[in-house]
Write an enzyme that holds these catalytic residues in place. Structure first.
Site, PDB file in Angstrom:
ATOM      1  N   GLU A  59      14.764  19.821  26.860  1.00 15.19           N
ATOM      2  CA  GLU A  59      16.050  19.478  26.268  1.00 15.19           C
ATOM      3  C   GLU A  59      16.045  19.515  24.736  1.00 15.19           C
ATOM      4  O   GLU A  59      16.109  18.484  24.053  1.00 15.19           O
ATOM      5  CB  GLU A  59      16.517  18.113  26.769  1.00 15.19           C
ATOM      6  N   GLU A 104      16.727  19.533  36.186  1.00 17.32           N
ATOM      7  CA  GLU A 104      17.094  18.124  36.299  1.00 17.32           C
ATOM      8  C   GLU A 104      18.547  18.034  36.733  1.00 17.32           C
ATOM      9  O   GLU A 104      19.404  18.740  36.206  1.00 17.32           O
ATOM     10  CB  GLU A 104      16.956  17.354  34.969  1.00 17.32           C
TER      11      GLU A 104
END
Length: 440
Positions: A167, A351
């Site tokens: 991320e 995710e």
């Protein structure tokens, strides 16, 4: 759950994800200090001042936790390697205990038939490197490359897949512009440098691993669908600017060797000298692309300095994180990523999950919202596959309730309930439903 394994193509991988600082326990095994320790110990940054010092004590309980992964019928386990556990000062002498831990962890996955899917950085910058500027310092790319090479010389022959940085938007923007995560800055110059250096470090790590002969290397990007608050040109522009900063900057850098103009309009004056010359490294070829997806943001124009964007409350049901539940955004990102960036490259949802309440009924821990959330997002995955998107797997965040960063231990994303006093693990009804679905 209404889905079953046979609803997806043969070989489609199902997994669960975790991260090192959130579960391992930073006070164990000779790990060094991180900027998350510094951030959490500063009053006002984290709920109740909670830290990852003990977390879920996965460092000592990893065998029990991997038994839970295997018993659920999952194929893969996505985990991260703590930079400060391996190199307590970020550079220099390695911590043998740290390397030995990840050696044992990897072998334990393989013994249970699980595919090890490693992430090399999930936000635990060693404090000694933060003292030198961390992600603001161009040297971070080489520091990270050295760490990558050290770790993968030890573990690389047993990895199913590796991604350098989890991320990058959170690493760069959330942490340097919004100040919500470590190092807690609100500085546009720091942000511009971090936005670029995180991509340079990503490419450097890929190159180092290629030099070791490794394959199945990818990048993991968190994406947030941007919806305009209304039909006005100003709201449309606000949503487009948010999309450029949050989503297209990192995808564009990795796959196109360019950053979007709507983001550069504010960041370019603050970029490091010679940034345009780094795309040869940043675009190091990847074997797959991972998407972390949770929600959408509804955007409106805002007064004041760039980027002149503000979120407004949307009408959809929300999770306990106050995030809107918007499965169509996952479908849209899967199709857009394949169309605009990756082509035939395999995609993975690396995710997806939600924070929800746990209801105790006798010995049963019930979390019905999680089943509904996962089913709705698996629907989005199935639609994308039916339309020809090369989606090859889906991973749930998270295996365990854990340390949820600035929100401490009060937001529960786990398939497995953790009592943070006793550290007892108890699978929730969503865990049992998933295990049943994966048998089908």
């Amino acid at each position: 759950m209404r889905h079953k394994r046979s609803d997806f193509p043969e070989g489609f991988l199902f997994g669960a994800a975790t991260s090192s600082y959130q579960i391992e326990g930073q006070s164990f095994g000779g790990a060094g200090r991180t900027h998350w320790d510094d951030f959490a110990e500063t009053p006002g940054n984290v709920v109740r001042g909670e830290t990852g010092a003990r977390a879920c004590d996965h460092y000592h309980r990893y065998a029990e936790d991997l038994d839970l992964v295997a018993a659920a019928g999952l194929d893969a386990y996505r985990f991260s390697i703590n930079w400060a556990r391996v190199l307590p000062e970020g550079r220099g002498a390695a911590n043998a205990e740290g390397l030995d831990f990840y050696d044992r962890l990897t072998d334990a996955m393989l013994e249970r038939g699980l595919k090890p899917c490693a992430t090399l950085y999930h936000w635990e910058m060693p404090s000694a490197l933060a003292d030198l500027g961390g992600w603001r310092n161009r040297d971070v790319a080489q520091w990270f490359g050295d760490f990558t090479e050290l770790v993968m010389r030890r573990l690389g022959d047993r990895m199913f897949s590796v991604a350098p940085i989890n991320e990058p938007w959170c690493v760069a923007w959330l942490s340097h512009f919004e100040g919500h995560h470590a190092p807690g800055l609100r500085d546009i110059r720091a942000t511009a440098r971090a936005m670029h250096h995180v991509m340079l470090a990503h490419g450097t790590a890929i190159q180092r691993m290629r030099g070791l002969g490794m394959g199945n290397l990818g990048g993991v990007f968190n994406l947030e669908w941007a919806s305009p608050a209304d039909d006005s040109p100003e709201a449309q522009q606000a949503a487009a600017r948010h999309d450029a900063i949050y989503n297209r900057w990192f995808m564009g850098g990795a796959f196109k060797g360019e950053y979007p103009a709507l983001a550069l309009e504010g960041l370019e004056p603050h970029m490091p000298k010679g940034w345009q010359d780094d795309f040869g490294t940043i675009t190091a070829p990847l074997d797959w692309c991972g998407i972390n997806y949770y929600t959408r943001r509804v955007l409106a124009p805002a007064p004041g300095p760039w980027p002149q964007v503000q979120p407004v409350e949307g009408p959809l049901p929300k999770t306990f994180m106050d995030w809107e539940i918007y499965p169509d955004g996952l479908h849209a990102f899967l199709t857009r990523t394949a169309r605009d960036y990756t082509g035939d490259l395999p995609l993975y949802v690396t995710e997806n999950g939600l924070a929800s309440s746990d209801e105790l009924h006798g010995e049963t821990i019930d979390d019905p919202w999680r089943n509904e959330f996962l089913d709705a997002h698996l629907d989005a995955c199935r639609r994308a596959v039916a339309e020809g998107v090369p989606l090859k797997g889906y991973m749930i965040w998270s295996l365990l309730d854990n340390y949820e960063w600035a929100l401490g231990y009060e937001k529960r994303f786990g398939l497995v309930h953790v009592d943070f006093d006793t550290l007892e693990r108890r699978p929730k009804t969503s865990y049992h439903a998933l295990a049943e679905a994966l048998k089908g």
